[in-house]
Design a protein around this motif. Structure first.
Motif, mmCIF file in Angstrom:
data_model
loop_
_atom_site.group_PDB
_atom_site.id
_atom_site.type_symbol
_atom_site.label_atom_id
_atom_site.label_comp_id
_atom_site.label_asym_id
_atom_site.label_seq_id
_atom_site.Cartn_x
_atom_site.Cartn_y
_atom_site.Cartn_z
ATOM 1 N N ASP A 9 2.561 -8.582 -7.970
ATOM 2 C CA ASP A 9 1.756 -8.372 -6.414
ATOM 3 C C ASP A 9 2.405 -9.607 -5.425
ATOM 4 O OD1 ASP A 9 0.508 -6.174 -7.098
ATOM 5 O OD2 ASP A 9 -1.327 -6.917 -7.523
ATOM 6 N N GLN A 15 7.924 -6.543 -3.263
ATOM 7 C CA GLN A 15 6.939 -6.007 -2.303
ATOM 8 C C GLN A 15 7.545 -5.407 -1.292
ATOM 9 O OE1 GLN A 15 4.087 -5.080 -3.499
ATOM 10 N NE2 GLN A 15 4.325 -6.122 -5.619
ATOM 11 N N LYS A 18 9.555 -2.412 -2.348
ATOM 12 C CA LYS A 18 8.431 -1.222 -2.657
ATOM 13 C C LYS A 18 7.986 -0.623 -1.189
ATOM 14 C CE LYS A 18 3.978 -0.796 -4.862
ATOM 15 N NZ LYS A 18 3.280 -1.399 -5.930
ATOM 16 N N LYS A 19 7.789 -1.649 -0.132
ATOM 17 C CA LYS A 19 7.534 -1.010 1.080
ATOM 18 C C LYS A 19 8.410 -0.115 1.709
ATOM 19 C CE LYS A 19 6.987 -2.824 5.505
ATOM 20 N NZ LYS A 19 7.405 -4.067 6.512
#
Length: 185
Positions: A9, A15, A18-19
């Motif tokens: 995370d 991240q 992934k976004k």
């Protein structure tokens, strides 16, 4: 190693990837130089099928075993053969910490573009020439295997003419900086 990083995370570049995958609604990706396949295993938790390729046959077998039960699949395949073996099969391609280890970056990009469907996406994460040294006093083992370092000008030369080209500097969880590049095929 062969586990999803415990601080996933907090991994800024992952991240961000992934976004973007979720925003663009991508469902089938190829992860070039996937190594342990943890990205494919993790992305499968949000419904994304990732096909990991790598040139280490034993690593590919271990990655497949580790990711069993997920949407991730794996194949021993040099990136130079990706376009010929999988033309227009993927919504996007992931090149995370890979291109700096390759002899011919343009050949790598070209093969990924052939494997990605029209209007698909390429996502690239590269060490920043300055960022490689900001979080530690001396070079790590990884840095010694890097064949190339990519300046902003070199990235622009290689990819600046691509559709929806975006080059970002990422401030990583380690205190270093890196490049995050995306473009549409």
């Amino acid at each position: 190693g062969f586990v999803v990083p415990e601080n996933i995370d907090n991994i800024v570049s992952f991240q961000l990837l992934k976004k973007y995958i979720q925003e663009k609604g991508l469902k089938k990706l190829v992860d070039v130089g996937c190594f342990s396949g943890w990205m494919g295993k993790e992305l499968s938790t949000i419904g994304v099928a990732v096909h990991g390729i790598d040139v280490h046959p034993v690593v590919i077998q271990l990655a497949a075993l580790y990711a069993s039960g997920s949407l991730a699949t794996f194949e021993y395949l040099p990136v130079q053969k990706l376009g010929a073996m999988h033309p227009k099969q993927f919504d996007g391609s992931i090149l995370f910490d890979v291109v700096e280890h390759c002899f011919d970056a343009e050949l790598v990009f070209r093969n990924c573009e052939i494997a990605v469907k029209n209007n698909g996406w390429i996502f690239i994460h590269l060490p920043h020439p300055i960022g490689e040294h900001t979080s530690q006093d001396k070079c790590s083992f990884d840095e010694h295997e890097h064949l190339y370092s990519f300046s902003g000008m070199e990235i622009e030369r290689l990819l600046g003419n691509k559709k929806e080209f975006k080059k970002e500097i990422v401030h990583n969880e380690t205190g270093s900086i890196s490049w995050f590049i995306s473009y549409r095929v």
